[in-house]
Design a protein around this motif. Structure first.
Motif, mmCIF file in Angstrom:
data_model
loop_
_atom_site.group_PDB
_atom_site.id
_atom_site.type_symbol
_atom_site.label_atom_id
_atom_site.label_comp_id
_atom_site.label_asym_id
_atom_site.label_seq_id
_atom_site.Cartn_x
_atom_site.Cartn_y
_atom_site.Cartn_z
ATOM 1 N N LEU A 112 0.835 -1.209 0.000
ATOM 2 C CA LEU A 112 0.000 0.000 0.000
ATOM 3 C C LEU A 112 0.865 1.253 0.000
ATOM 4 C CD1 LEU A 112 -2.973 0.853 0.052
ATOM 5 C CD2 LEU A 112 -2.807 0.960 2.545
ATOM 6 N N VAL A 113 1.863 1.304 0.888
ATOM 7 C CA VAL A 113 2.768 2.455 0.919
ATOM 8 C C VAL A 113 3.604 2.505 -0.358
ATOM 9 C CG1 VAL A 113 4.662 3.543 2.182
ATOM 10 C CG2 VAL A 113 2.828 2.419 3.426
ATOM 11 N N GLY A 114 3.895 1.337 -0.924
ATOM 12 C CA GLY A 114 4.682 1.285 -2.146
ATOM 13 C C GLY A 114 4.018 1.965 -3.325
ATOM 14 N N THR A 121 5.996 8.217 -7.333
ATOM 15 C CA THR A 121 7.221 9.034 -7.331
ATOM 16 C C THR A 121 8.353 8.379 -8.104
ATOM 17 O OG1 THR A 121 8.010 8.037 -5.261
ATOM 18 C CG2 THR A 121 6.605 9.975 -5.080
ATOM 19 N N LEU A 122 8.024 7.326 -8.879
ATOM 20 C CA LEU A 122 9.018 6.614 -9.694
ATOM 21 C C LEU A 122 10.183 6.079 -8.860
ATOM 22 C CD1 LEU A 122 9.141 8.946 -12.836
ATOM 23 C CD2 LEU A 122 7.768 6.890 -12.461
ATOM 24 N N GLY A 123 9.895 5.740 -7.617
ATOM 25 C CA GLY A 123 10.898 5.125 -6.759
ATOM 26 C C GLY A 123 11.861 6.077 -6.089
ATOM 27 N N SER A 124 11.729 7.377 -6.320
ATOM 28 C CA SER A 124 12.684 8.331 -5.746
ATOM 29 C C SER A 124 12.587 8.393 -4.228
ATOM 30 C CB SER A 124 12.457 9.721 -6.346
ATOM 31 O OG SER A 124 11.130 10.168 -6.100
ATOM 32 N N VAL A 125 11.359 8.375 -3.702
ATOM 33 C CA VAL A 125 11.184 8.426 -2.246
ATOM 34 C C VAL A 125 11.756 7.159 -1.603
ATOM 35 C CG1 VAL A 125 9.492 8.472 -0.385
ATOM 36 C CG2 VAL A 125 9.176 9.931 -2.387
ATOM 37 N N ALA A 126 11.482 6.003 -2.197
ATOM 38 C CA ALA A 126 12.011 4.747 -1.661
ATOM 39 C C ALA A 126 13.534 4.745 -1.704
ATOM 40 C CB ALA A 126 11.459 3.563 -2.458
ATOM 41 N N LEU A 127 14.111 5.296 -2.751
ATOM 42 C CA LEU A 127 15.577 5.344 -2.876
ATOM 43 C C LEU A 127 16.191 6.188 -1.778
ATOM 44 C CD1 LEU A 127 18.164 4.772 -4.468
ATOM 45 C CD2 LEU A 127 17.652 6.796 -5.852
ATOM 46 N N ILE A 128 15.632 7.367 -1.545
ATOM 47 C CA ILE A 128 16.175 8.257 -0.510
ATOM 48 C C ILE A 128 16.024 7.635 0.867
ATOM 49 C CG2 ILE A 128 15.896 10.507 0.604
ATOM 50 C CD1 ILE A 128 14.994 11.603 -2.124
ATOM 51 N N ALA A 129 14.845 7.069 1.152
ATOM 52 C CA ALA A 129 14.618 6.453 2.462
ATOM 53 C C ALA A 129 15.562 5.281 2.687
ATOM 54 C CB ALA A 129 13.165 5.992 2.565
ATOM 55 N N ARG A 135 19.299 -0.012 8.010
ATOM 56 C CA ARG A 135 18.890 -1.332 7.549
ATOM 57 C C ARG A 135 18.354 -1.318 6.116
ATOM 58 N NH1 ARG A 135 15.734 -4.777 12.249
ATOM 59 N NH2 ARG A 135 17.569 -5.274 13.521
ATOM 60 N N GLY A 136 18.490 -0.180 5.465
ATOM 61 C CA GLY A 136 18.029 -0.071 4.094
ATOM 62 C C GLY A 136 16.522 -0.100 3.953
ATOM 63 N N LYS A 137 15.812 0.363 4.967
ATOM 64 C CA LYS A 137 14.346 0.324 4.909
ATOM 65 C C LYS A 137 13.796 1.440 4.040
ATOM 66 C CE LYS A 137 13.278 -1.625 9.474
ATOM 67 N NZ LYS A 137 12.349 -1.485 10.595
ATOM 68 N N ARG A 138 12.756 1.102 3.256
ATOM 69 C CA ARG A 138 11.974 2.136 2.595
ATOM 70 C C ARG A 138 10.790 2.465 3.501
ATOM 71 N NH1 ARG A 138 7.492 0.052 -0.053
ATOM 72 N NH2 ARG A 138 7.456 -2.193 -0.507
ATOM 73 N N LEU A 139 9.965 3.413 3.086
ATOM 74 C CA LEU A 139 8.854 3.845 3.942
ATOM 75 C C LEU A 139 7.884 2.707 4.223
ATOM 76 C CD1 LEU A 139 8.026 7.396 2.500
ATOM 77 C CD2 LEU A 139 9.513 6.774 4.416
ATOM 78 N N GLY A 140 7.684 1.847 3.236
ATOM 79 C CA GLY A 140 6.794 0.708 3.454
ATOM 80 C C GLY A 140 7.314 -0.218 4.537
ATOM 81 N N ASP A 141 8.631 -0.405 4.593
ATOM 82 C CA ASP A 141 9.224 -1.230 5.642
ATOM 83 C C ASP A 141 9.069 -0.576 7.010
ATOM 84 O OD1 ASP A 141 10.265 -3.434 4.114
ATOM 85 O OD2 ASP A 141 11.751 -2.065 3.299
ATOM 86 N N MET A 142 9.236 0.749 7.054
ATOM 87 C CA MET A 142 9.098 1.448 8.326
ATOM 88 C C MET A 142 7.667 1.343 8.845
ATOM 89 S SD MET A 142 11.313 4.891 7.503
ATOM 90 C CE MET A 142 12.924 4.773 6.727
#
Length: 272
Positions: A112-114, A121-129, A135-142
């Protein structure tokens, strides 16, 4: 599990977070797979729209998008316990923060967050997070309380087993049944990684494994025996006994093979 200790209900201890490169490559494979499925479904949908009410077309397109970006990833991660196609190819898995396997709730939150951090955002937010998290978490992991770990790597090397001197006498006379493969491996991994485990996790895991191993040993170890010393003694004694058994079996097989070259009733072959 090669890069962690697997105990209990699939719980992983001492697991290495997956590298950024492996996560990125795995995500690229997953995205390519999803895009291919999305294009195929949209093509099929566009051909089918001529047979339905045009007012329903936007709803059908939205349903297809939700199916591909949320429902399918959630289902795949739930059923595979955190291993999508890309993660399987790169040897990584998504687990909970406590090392346990992901459930539907975790997979659903990640998907859902993905939608926002990956697709909109074409993966830009996940890349920055991911780059800013240890631990290399993206927002969905958090949001879901998960992270990606390695489950495939180089062959591990274990320190050699050695019998604790103060337990040698007890081990030589104790009745030790064969340990289940999973239990023996977990104990072996613990002894190989004790210096890298958190002290609290090390103590708890040692007690748990010692309690499980003690069911296969009679009598139990002397009072006050440290769990790790007990595990070392059992594994060492079992190894030595298995070696002796294997040597006896090999000697018996050689003896029986030699008899095959003789006449019946062990009468020497006169041609020899």
């Amino acid at each position: 599990m090669r890069d962690g200790i697997l105990i209990g209900e699939g719980v992983v201890l001492d697991a290495r977070p997956a590298s950024f490169l492996s996560r990125a490559l795995g995500a690229a494979i997953d995205v390519a797979t999803v895009v291919a499925c999305l294009v195929a479904l949209l093509v099929v949908t566009s051909q089918s729209l001529s047979f339905v009410d045009p007012d329903l077309a936007p709803a059908i397109v939205v349903a297809v998008l939700v199916l591909v970006t949320v429902v399918v990833p959630t289902t795949v991660e739930t059923l595979s316990r955190g291993r999508s196609l890309g993660k399987l190819a790169l040897g990584i898995r998504v687990v909970r923060d406590d090392g346990g396997p992901v459930r539907f709730r975790h997979a659903f939150l990640r998907a859902l967050v993905g939608v926002g951090e990956l697709w909109l955002t074409l993966g830009s937010v996940a890349l920055i997070a991911s780059l800013t998290n240890d631990r290399g978490k993206r927002l969905g992991d958090m949001a879901a309380g998960t992270y990606a770990i390695r489950v495939r790597g180089g062959r591990p090397t274990f320190a050699p087993l050695a019998m604790p001197p103060h337990l040698a006498g007890w081990a030589a006379h104790a009745d030790m049944r064969r340990l289940p493969d999973g239990l023996a491996l977990a104990a072996r991994q613990l002894l190989a990684r004790v210096d890298r485990l958190n002290p609290a996790s090390r103590a708890r895991l040692g007690r748990e494994l010692a309690a499980q191993v003690e069911r296969y040993v009679a009598p139990g170890p002397p009072p006050g025996t440290h769990p790790e010393a007990f595990l070392m003694a059992v594994l060492t004694e079992r190894r030595d006994r298995d070696r002796v058994t294997a040597q006896r079996a090999r000697a018996l097989a050689d003896e029986q093979a030699a008899l095959l070259h003789r006449l019946p009733y062990s009468v020497p072959d006169p041609s020899r």
